[in-house]
Write a protein that holds these residues in place. Structure first.
Motif, mmCIF file in Angstrom:
data_model
loop_
_atom_site.group_PDB
_atom_site.id
_atom_site.type_symbol
_atom_site.label_atom_id
_atom_site.label_comp_id
_atom_site.label_asym_id
_atom_site.label_seq_id
_atom_site.Cartn_x
_atom_site.Cartn_y
_atom_site.Cartn_z
ATOM 1 N N SER A 41 -2.856 -10.684 -6.390
ATOM 2 C CA SER A 41 -2.699 -9.490 -7.216
ATOM 3 C C SER A 41 -1.897 -9.764 -8.490
ATOM 4 O O SER A 41 -2.052 -9.057 -9.485
ATOM 5 N N ARG A 79 -3.288 -5.891 3.823
ATOM 6 C CA ARG A 79 -4.078 -4.748 3.334
ATOM 7 C C ARG A 79 -4.175 -3.657 4.400
ATOM 8 O O ARG A 79 -4.217 -2.472 4.080
ATOM 9 N N ARG A 90 4.733 -1.758 -6.055
ATOM 10 C CA ARG A 90 3.585 -1.864 -6.945
ATOM 11 C C ARG A 90 4.025 -1.890 -8.407
ATOM 12 O O ARG A 90 5.055 -1.324 -8.778
ATOM 13 N N ARG A 95 -1.067 -2.336 -9.001
ATOM 14 C CA ARG A 95 -1.239 -3.587 -8.253
ATOM 15 C C ARG A 95 -0.018 -3.863 -7.375
ATOM 16 O O ARG A 95 1.115 -3.570 -7.769
#
Length: 546
Positions: A41, A79, A90, A95
């Motif tokens: 990410s 996830r 984040r 992200r």
């Protein structure tokens, strides 16, 4: 909890037993840092790059297949937790943030803000367990023995800490998820129930342990000034995020004096940092409390508060102002690379017995890569739960007659016993810290084994007191029985390995020796521990580490 969820999802009826509070004991609840997974990410990444770093950190002793499954399946588990709203930090664009932790070649480690990663993961899993039909939760259950039925594990015996009653559980399969052995050491970073009772249960049931000599010491555990209500291993993410400087008593950075190449990025692996800090202490260049200084004085106040958030205020309540003073840090027992030897399905050599998490040997070799602990707990938990569920469908269960001897032991008492068992545990911890710590010698290890044998004599024939509620002396007896067995396993394998590799450092054998690129195993025959050898399982992907 990951194993219980996986087993229940595959149709098994699961008992999730804990000697303390479900989901609030062990190591995960104490973990305040990061979780490694090749999400990509922040920058492009792939599980093969994660595997390369894991194999490098393991110093040639990783079981490549186990390491691969952790790295390959880790992103799926991260996830899944994200979908369960664990709260990964984040960026403004949404992200998941990934930090660049020591030993990794790129930003790869996810986290929850303000040192809440472990508690957030534990709470998320605990919530899923509470909602999952088919999982019965039993807290305050001290398991003292596994029950064998026709040569396979068919249940467990223990006693209720809350009221002292003896308990027998019949089961088609048993998963050990009891964590590591950090309680063997005086200074440690985990919960008080991490004394290796799962390792002892496995040994007595006929399973094989492996890599027991490799105890990882977290290099910068808090030492001074006094810190109340905060995790002693909290400093690592701030060191590599803000550039905290490790200094000796001359206020000089020293890590590169020991063959490291730390320049700008603070990414020296844990075993190497531990070696450097303790070498400075032994050379007379340690801090007053016996460690090294960690300084953030060069970091602007605004940057410190931005990174630490409310932690700054907690530090201030402890009298610590990072803008004007360094703190003292020193290695602290943190993790154990050794454990139960398992196959790809997390099964031990005894049918019906499985393992998950830190108690599994092989994936980390001689030194665990930063951030891999929770990842492997999630990955191995799912595998062990599914394997145990499959086994339980057709397996025979143990019976009361199978459990008779174990029931007698769990219910026995010795009212005449007068030994201060908590004092004996403290002495065991001192023995391990002094002679089976980060630096070892043949003379010190032999001395430790002799002292452990003397402590075993103090154990007596049975637990003191009577079966009653919250009898801590009785619990200490069972703890000490396990701790002595596991401590001897660590000391014997450390004495046998005549080299220095990863977390195992011998002053009398300072070099890494290629003939020792092998696993050492431990089995119990009668009352005697027997040390053996096993090859390291490599794969073509192991070339990634070269």
């Amino acid at each position: 909890m990951a194993a219980a969820l996986a087993g229940a999802n595959d149709g098994a009826r699961v008992i999730l037993a804990d000697r303390s509070l479900i989901g609030r004991s062990g190591a995960t609840i104490m973990a305040q840092m990061t979780v490694a997974a090749a999400l990509g990410s922040e920058v492009p990444d792939d599980w093969t790059h994660h595997l390369a770093d894991t194999l490098t950190a393991g110093r040639g002793l990783c079981d490549a297949d186990l390491a691969q499954v952790v790295c390959e399946r880790g992103p799926t588990e991260i996830r899944q937790l994200d979908a369960w709203q664990v709260g990964w930090a984040r960026d403004p664009d949404g992200r998941i943030k990934q930090a660049h932790a020591p030993g990794h070649d790129r930003p790869r480690c996810v986290y929850v803000d303000f040192l809440a990663t472990g508690p957030a993961v534990a709470k998320t899993l605990r919530t899923r367990v509470l909602r999952r039909d088919g999982v019965t939760r039993i807290g305050d259950l001290c398991v003292t023995e596994l029950v064998l039925h026709n040569g396979a594990v068919g249940g467990a015996v223990g006693f209720s800490v809350a009221d002292g009653r003896t308990v027998f559980v019949s089961a088609g399969a048993v998963v050990l998820a009891t964590g590591g052995v950090t309680r063997l050491y005086r200074r440690n970073s985990a919960s008080a129930n991490m004394g290796g009772d799962g390792h002892a249960l496995a040994l007595r049931a006929g399973a094989e342990l492996m890599d027991m000599e490799f105890v990882q010491f977290f290099p910068i555990g808090h030492l001074a000034p006094r810190l109340v209500g905060m995790d002693p291993i909290m400093w690592d993410p701030f060191r590599y995020k803000l550039g905290g400087r490790l200094l000796n008593s001359e206020f000089r950075e020293f890590l590169n004096d020991y063959g490291n190449q730390e320049s700008g990025r603070y990414n020296v692996a844990r075993d190497r940092a531990t070696h450097a800090i303790l070498s400075e202490v032994r050379a007379g260049r340690g801090s007053p409390a016996g460690g090294a200084y960690l300084s953030f004085q060069h970091v602007p106040t605004a940057q410190l508060r931005s990174a630490f958030g409310p932690v700054i205020d907690k530090l201030a309540a402890n009298g610590i102002d990072l803008t004007h003073m360094p703190i003292e840090v020193a290695p602290i027992a943190h993790y154990h690379m050794g454990g139960v030897r398992v196959d790809a399905g997390m099964g031990a050599r005894v049918a019906g017995l499985f393992a998950a998490g830190e108690i599994v040997a092989g994936a980390n070799g001689a030194n665990r890569l930063s951030g891999n602990a929770i990842t492997e707990a999630l990955v191995f938990g799912r595998i062990a739960g599914r394997s145990a569920a499959e086994r339980a469908v057709a397996a025979e269960r143990g019976t009361l007659s199978d459990a008779a001897a174990a029931l007698d032991c769990a219910g026995a008492s010795n009212p005449a016993a007068t030994t201060n068992l908590s004092g004996v545990i403290a002495e065991l911890q001192s023995v391990m810290a002094e002679d089976v710590g980060p630096f070892r010698t043949a003379a010190g290890l032999a001395r430790a084994l002799a002292r452990l044998a003397m402590l075993r004599a103090d154990l007596g024939e049975g637990p003191p007191g009577h079966q009653g509620p919250y009898d801590m002396a009785r619990l200490d007896w069972f703890d000490l029985r396990s701790m002595l067995l596991v401590a001897e396993s660590v000391a014997r394998t450390a004495l046998s390995r005549q080299e220095s590799r990863g977390a195992h450092q011998r002053d009398d054998f300072p070099d890494t020796a290629e003939p020792w690129a092998i696993h050492q195993t431990v089995s119990l025959f009668g009352d005697a521990l027997v040390v053996g050898r096993a090859p390291v399982h490599v794969s073509p992907l192991s070339e990634l580490a070269s």
